[in-house]
Design a protein around this motif. Sequence first.
Motif, PDB file in Angstrom:
ATOM      1  N   GLU A 107       0.830  -1.208   0.000  1.00 61.98           N
ATOM      2  CA  GLU A 107       0.000   0.000   0.000  1.00 61.98           C
ATOM      3  C   GLU A 107       0.866   1.259   0.000  1.00 61.98           C
ATOM      4  O   GLU A 107       0.596   2.216  -0.724  1.00 61.98           O
ATOM      5  CB  GLU A 107      -0.924  -0.002   1.221  1.00 61.98           C
ATOM      6  CG  GLU A 107      -1.792   1.247   1.306  1.00 61.98           C
ATOM      7  CD  GLU A 107      -2.575   1.339   2.602  1.00 61.98           C
ATOM      8  OE1 GLU A 107      -3.432   2.245   2.682  1.00 61.98           O
ATOM      9  OE2 GLU A 107      -2.340   0.547   3.527  1.00 61.98           O
ATOM     10  N   ASN A 148       0.822   3.973  -3.025  1.00 58.83           N
ATOM     11  CA  ASN A 148       0.473   5.374  -2.790  1.00 58.83           C
ATOM     12  C   ASN A 148       1.555   6.318  -3.297  1.00 58.83           C
ATOM     13  O   ASN A 148       1.267   7.347  -3.898  1.00 58.83           O
ATOM     14  CB  ASN A 148       0.187   5.617  -1.313  1.00 58.83           C
ATOM     15  CG  ASN A 148      -1.133   5.019  -0.879  1.00 58.83           C
ATOM     16  OD1 ASN A 148      -2.034   4.817  -1.692  1.00 58.83           O
ATOM     17  ND2 ASN A 148      -1.246   4.721   0.391  1.00 58.83           N
ATOM     18  N   LEU A 184       1.466   6.339  -7.000  1.00 60.93           N
ATOM     19  CA  LEU A 184       0.307   7.111  -7.437  1.00 60.93           C
ATOM     20  C   LEU A 184       0.630   8.606  -7.441  1.00 60.93           C
ATOM     21  O   LEU A 184       0.255   9.324  -8.376  1.00 60.93           O
ATOM     22  CB  LEU A 184      -0.899   6.829  -6.534  1.00 60.93           C
ATOM     23  CG  LEU A 184      -2.226   7.429  -6.957  1.00 60.93           C
ATOM     24  CD1 LEU A 184      -2.666   6.888  -8.314  1.00 60.93           C
ATOM     25  CD2 LEU A 184      -3.286   7.132  -5.918  1.00 60.93           C
ATOM     26  N   VAL A 210      -5.268  14.736  -4.238  1.00 61.80           N
ATOM     27  CA  VAL A 210      -5.221  13.517  -3.421  1.00 61.80           C
ATOM     28  C   VAL A 210      -6.363  13.485  -2.411  1.00 61.80           C
ATOM     29  O   VAL A 210      -7.037  12.459  -2.256  1.00 61.80           O
ATOM     30  CB  VAL A 210      -3.852  13.383  -2.724  1.00 61.80           C
ATOM     31  CG1 VAL A 210      -3.859  12.253  -1.702  1.00 61.80           C
ATOM     32  CG2 VAL A 210      -2.755  13.161  -3.767  1.00 61.80           C
ATOM     33  N   ASN A 239      -9.869  12.922  -3.868  1.00 63.31           N
ATOM     34  CA  ASN A 239     -10.070  11.541  -4.303  1.00 63.31           C
ATOM     35  C   ASN A 239      -9.930  10.539  -3.159  1.00 63.31           C
ATOM     36  O   ASN A 239      -9.990   9.332  -3.374  1.00 63.31           O
ATOM     37  CB  ASN A 239      -9.092  11.197  -5.433  1.00 63.31           C
ATOM     38  CG  ASN A 239      -9.512  11.854  -6.728  1.00 63.31           C
ATOM     39  OD1 ASN A 239     -10.416  11.386  -7.393  1.00 63.31           O
ATOM     40  ND2 ASN A 239      -8.865  12.975  -7.072  1.00 63.31           N
ATOM     41  N   SER A 240      -9.722  11.044  -1.943  1.00 62.75           N
ATOM     42  CA  SER A 240      -9.664  10.229  -0.717  1.00 62.75           C
ATOM     43  C   SER A 240      -8.638   9.099  -0.782  1.00 62.75           C
ATOM     44  O   SER A 240      -8.920   7.980  -0.358  1.00 62.75           O
ATOM     45  CB  SER A 240     -11.050   9.645  -0.415  1.00 62.75           C
ATOM     46  OG  SER A 240     -11.985  10.669  -0.281  1.00 62.75           O
ATOM     47  N   PHE A 241      -7.450   9.395  -1.298  1.00 58.71           N
ATOM     48  CA  PHE A 241      -6.419   8.354  -1.362  1.00 58.71           C
ATOM     49  C   PHE A 241      -5.695   8.201  -0.029  1.00 58.71           C
ATOM     50  O   PHE A 241      -5.518   7.093   0.451  1.00 58.71           O
ATOM     51  CB  PHE A 241      -5.420   8.640  -2.479  1.00 58.71           C
ATOM     52  CG  PHE A 241      -6.003   8.454  -3.851  1.00 58.71           C
ATOM     53  CD1 PHE A 241      -6.671   7.290  -4.193  1.00 58.71           C
ATOM     54  CD2 PHE A 241      -5.902   9.445  -4.799  1.00 58.71           C
ATOM     55  CE1 PHE A 241      -7.227   7.112  -5.449  1.00 58.71           C
ATOM     56  CE2 PHE A 241      -6.450   9.282  -6.055  1.00 58.71           C
ATOM     57  CZ  PHE A 241      -7.109   8.111  -6.379  1.00 58.71           C
ATOM     58  N   LYS A 272      -7.637   2.996  -9.354  1.00 54.65           N
ATOM     59  CA  LYS A 272      -7.069   4.267  -8.904  1.00 54.65           C
ATOM     60  C   LYS A 272      -6.499   5.053 -10.088  1.00 54.65           C
ATOM     61  O   LYS A 272      -6.657   6.274 -10.162  1.00 54.65           O
ATOM     62  CB  LYS A 272      -5.978   4.042  -7.856  1.00 54.65           C
ATOM     63  CG  LYS A 272      -6.514   3.672  -6.496  1.00 54.65           C
ATOM     64  CD  LYS A 272      -5.395   3.559  -5.478  1.00 54.65           C
ATOM     65  CE  LYS A 272      -5.947   3.203  -4.108  1.00 54.65           C
ATOM     66  NZ  LYS A 272      -4.883   3.083  -3.099  1.00 54.65           N
ATOM     67  N   GLN A 275      -9.437   6.539 -11.907  1.00 54.15           N
ATOM     68  CA  GLN A 275     -10.020   7.624 -11.110  1.00 54.15           C
ATOM     69  C   GLN A 275      -9.183   8.896 -11.245  1.00 54.15           C
ATOM     70  O   GLN A 275      -9.719   9.978 -11.475  1.00 54.15           O
ATOM     71  CB  GLN A 275     -10.114   7.189  -9.648  1.00 54.15           C
ATOM     72  CG  GLN A 275     -10.777   8.207  -8.741  1.00 54.15           C
ATOM     73  CD  GLN A 275     -10.870   7.707  -7.299  1.00 54.15           C
ATOM     74  OE1 GLN A 275     -10.605   6.540  -6.999  1.00 54.15           O
ATOM     75  NE2 GLN A 275     -11.234   8.601  -6.401  1.00 54.15           N
ATOM     76  N   ILE A 276      -7.872   8.765 -11.118  1.00 56.66           N
ATOM     77  CA  ILE A 276      -6.982   9.926 -11.224  1.00 56.66           C
ATOM     78  C   ILE A 276      -6.991  10.485 -12.632  1.00 56.66           C
ATOM     79  O   ILE A 276      -7.060  11.699 -12.827  1.00 56.66           O
ATOM     80  CB  ILE A 276      -5.545   9.555 -10.790  1.00 56.66           C
ATOM     81  CG1 ILE A 276      -5.459   9.595  -9.285  1.00 56.66           C
ATOM     82  CG2 ILE A 276      -4.496  10.464 -11.404  1.00 56.66           C
ATOM     83  CD1 ILE A 276      -5.794  10.940  -8.653  1.00 56.66           C
TER      84      ILE A 276
END
Length: 175
Positions: A7, A11, A14, A35, A38-40, A91, A94-95
């Motif tokens: 993770e 992240n 990303l 960020v 988009n609740s990352f 993800k 989404q981005i």
Amino acid sequence: MYENSTELAENKLLLLHIIKSVTIPISNTQLTDIVLENSFVNYFTLQQYITELINTDFLKYVEVNKKKSLQLTQKGENVLMLFKDRISPSKLNQIDEYIHTKIESLKKEFSITADYLPANKDSFIVNLKAIENDTLLLDLKVNVVSKKQAVDLCTKWKHNSADIYNKILNALINE
């Protein structure tokens, strides 16, 4: 703090992907907005990631038009190219969709600047600037008599720069 190292790596990758995808200089504040919207990750984790990416030479700060912007280093680009497949496709989508819908406002934030400095005890110099595709369109300095006028000019320029620019141009070209 982290669920696992996968993770953590995803992240950070990303973040590198976001900076590469935006294609224009991006400030820490703009990256933070992307960020968080988009609740990352949360704000504090994001700032820690940015610091770590800078310390490992994957990102660096550069000054563009008197603004600090984050930029991918060659090392960061290489790492992203090698490990991009570790970012979940959802993800990435989404981005990419978010950036596609917000790129114009991001460009505007970067290319329209307004600031002021005290000239002396009774006046301020307001500097209004518009840049498009690395071309300076307008760089106007105006002396005003109060801080309120300086703040008002900056606010109006940031919110309505295209219309003001056109009015200035028309006033200069037409009689």
